[in-house]
Motif scaffolding. Structure first.
Motif, short mmCIF file in Angstrom:
data_model
loop_
_atom_site.label_atom_id
_atom_site.label_comp_id
_atom_site.label_asym_id
_atom_site.label_seq_id
_atom_site.Cartn_x
_atom_site.Cartn_y
_atom_site.Cartn_z
N VAL A 101 17.72 28.57 -15.90
CA VAL A 101 18.68 29.66 -15.70
C VAL A 101 19.88 29.41 -16.60
O VAL A 101 20.41 28.30 -16.68
N VAL A 102 20.31 30.46 -17.30
CA VAL A 102 21.60 30.47 -17.98
C VAL A 102 22.52 31.35 -17.15
O VAL A 102 22.32 32.57 -17.07
N GLY A 103 23.46 30.74 -16.47
CA GLY A 103 24.31 31.46 -15.54
C GLY A 103 25.69 31.74 -16.09
O GLY A 103 25.95 31.60 -17.29
N TRP A 104 26.57 32.13 -15.18
CA TRP A 104 27.95 32.42 -15.56
C TRP A 104 28.90 31.71 -14.62
O TRP A 104 28.64 31.58 -13.42
N THR A 105 29.99 31.23 -15.17
CA THR A 105 31.15 30.84 -14.40
C THR A 105 32.37 31.07 -15.27
O THR A 105 32.25 31.17 -16.49
N ASP A 106 33.52 31.16 -14.64
CA ASP A 106 34.76 31.42 -15.38
C ASP A 106 35.17 30.16 -16.13
O ASP A 106 35.62 29.18 -15.51
N LEU A 107 35.00 30.17 -17.42
CA LEU A 107 35.32 28.99 -18.22
C LEU A 107 36.81 28.66 -18.21
O LEU A 107 37.19 27.52 -18.51
N THR A 108 37.63 29.62 -17.87
CA THR A 108 39.08 29.40 -17.94
C THR A 108 39.65 28.83 -16.65
O THR A 108 40.84 28.49 -16.62
N PRO A 117 40.79 26.22 -13.95
CA PRO A 117 41.17 24.82 -14.14
C PRO A 117 40.15 23.83 -13.61
O PRO A 117 40.02 22.72 -14.14
N ASP A 118 39.40 24.25 -12.57
CA ASP A 118 38.43 23.34 -11.96
C ASP A 118 37.01 23.65 -12.39
O ASP A 118 36.06 23.47 -11.61
N VAL A 119 36.83 24.10 -13.61
CA VAL A 119 35.50 24.52 -14.06
C VAL A 119 34.49 23.37 -13.97
O VAL A 119 33.32 23.60 -13.63
N ALA A 120 34.89 22.15 -14.23
CA ALA A 120 33.96 21.03 -14.12
C ALA A 120 33.45 20.88 -12.69
O ALA A 120 32.25 20.65 -12.46
N ASP A 121 34.35 21.02 -11.73
CA ASP A 121 33.95 20.94 -10.32
C ASP A 121 33.02 22.09 -9.95
O ASP A 121 32.07 21.92 -9.18
N GLU A 122 33.29 23.28 -10.50
CA GLU A 122 32.45 24.43 -10.20
C GLU A 122 31.05 24.25 -10.77
O GLU A 122 30.05 24.60 -10.12
N ARG A 162 38.15 26.80 -24.69
CA ARG A 162 37.60 25.57 -25.30
C ARG A 162 37.56 24.44 -24.28
O ARG A 162 36.64 23.61 -24.30
N ARG A 163 38.53 24.37 -23.38
CA ARG A 163 38.50 23.37 -22.32
C ARG A 163 37.28 23.59 -21.43
O ARG A 163 36.59 22.64 -21.03
N GLY A 164 36.99 24.85 -21.12
CA GLY A 164 35.81 25.16 -20.34
C GLY A 164 34.52 24.83 -21.07
O GLY A 164 33.57 24.31 -20.47
N LEU A 165 34.48 25.11 -22.36
CA LEU A 165 33.30 24.77 -23.14
C LEU A 165 33.08 23.25 -23.18
O LEU A 165 31.93 22.78 -23.11
N ALA A 166 34.15 22.51 -23.27
CA ALA A 166 34.04 21.05 -23.24
C ALA A 166 33.46 20.58 -21.91
O ALA A 166 32.67 19.62 -21.86
N ALA A 167 33.82 21.26 -20.81
CA ALA A 167 33.26 20.91 -19.50
C ALA A 167 31.78 21.23 -19.44
O ALA A 167 31.00 20.48 -18.81
N VAL A 168 31.36 22.31 -20.07
CA VAL A 168 29.93 22.64 -20.14
C VAL A 168 29.17 21.52 -20.86
O VAL A 168 28.10 21.09 -20.42
N ALA A 169 29.73 21.06 -21.96
CA ALA A 169 29.10 19.96 -22.70
C ALA A 169 29.04 18.70 -21.85
O ALA A 169 28.01 18.00 -21.80
N GLU A 170 30.13 18.38 -21.17
CA GLU A 170 30.19 17.17 -20.34
C GLU A 170 29.16 17.23 -19.22
O GLU A 170 28.62 16.19 -18.80
#
Length: 284
Positions: free
Chosen positions: A77-84, A86-91, A126-134
């Protein structure tokens, strides 16, 4: 066997798909389910698929993960979450703990609808994209041609994140003005952390060509050739874009069309296009 790296489903009784507007898209204003897809996919030799987000609401991704857990056809699945947020990594971590969370392979946002052509370069994005990579996920790019240059810069600035370009970046097939698109595609292809989906092409063609039993390859050949040169067969993957494709072509016709474009590839190269690239990129 074949992997379909890009398709959708929706149930209009659960939520509206507001993007389905205008007379040309009216055939899409009904429910499309995995039960509808399965026989068409099997007939085309597809044994695994990647289910991709359609709307930017947080409820859709958990629903898709549950569908993947319940249906053997869906392998990712390629899903969605709000990359912007602040807690995107937790989400992202929360999504992976949900039923079916192991099927979450990537994130996508409808960048094509953002008025800012450099939305991907915003610091909060970009912070959200970095969390996706992490998180070990990939990022699908759904963009218009004028947004491709920002894609190049975003991918260059985040070498640890794999960017998957959907629909060849929606090339200007109908208008026949590929120069700027081709320049950006080549620049994107020079980056090793980029991959491209051969998908969504029939709906970019001149509508006068829609509805036939066979599809002319000539209008698409320059775009295919450019993508093949830029990415090579090892970084291209087949996607049906079902059911959106059905306004122009059947599932079988889309599969046959991409097969025709790829007719000059070797057996191993065709295997990359139709199976192994998607399996590797999405960790299916």
């Amino acid at each position: 066997m074949t992997v379909d790296a890009h398709h959708h489903v929706w149930d209009l009784s659960v939520r509206d798909q507001e993007w389905i507007a205008g007379p040309e898209l009216q055939p899409l204003r009904r429910n499309f389910t995995l039960t509808d897809l399965a026989p068409e996919a099997r007939a085309a030799g597809v044994d695994r698929t990647v289910l991709v987000q359609t709307v930017t609401v947080p409820e859709e991704t958990p629903e898709f993960l549950a569908l993947a857990a319940a249906h053997e056809l869906v392998a990712g699945v390629v899903g969605w979450t709000d990359l912007t947020r602040p807690d995107v990594a937790d989400e992202l971590a929360r999504l992976r703990e949900l039923p079916g969370g192991r099927y979450l392979k990537g994130i996508r946002h409808q960048v094509q609808g953002e008025p800012d052509p450099e939305w991907l370069l915003r610091p909060d994005v970009r912070r959200g994209l970095a969390a996706v990579a992490e998180a070990g996920l990939v990022y699908d790019l759904i963009v218009l041609p004028h947004q491709l240059s920002a894609c190049v810069r975003a991918a260059a600035s985040l070498p640890g994140l794999t960017f998957v370009l959907d629909h060849l970046g929606k090339p200007p097939v109908a208008s026949g003005a590929p120069e700027a698109w081709a320049c950006d595609i080549r620049a994107l292809g020079e980056l090793p952390n980029t991959v491209c989906k051969v998908s969504g092409l029939v709906t970019e063609m001149d509508p006068a060509l829609w509805g036939g039993t066979t599809w002319p390859l000539a209008p698409l050949r320059p775009y295919w050739d450019t993508a093949l040169e830029a990415f090579g067969p090892g970084r291209l993957m087949f996607g049906s874009d079902w059911p959106v494709c059905t306004v122009a072509a059947t599932y079988a016709q889309v599969s046959s069309l991409v097969g025709g474009l790829a007719s000059d590839l070797s057996r191993d190269e065709r295997a990359q296009l139709f199976e192994t690239t998607a399996t590797r990129v999405y960790d299916l």
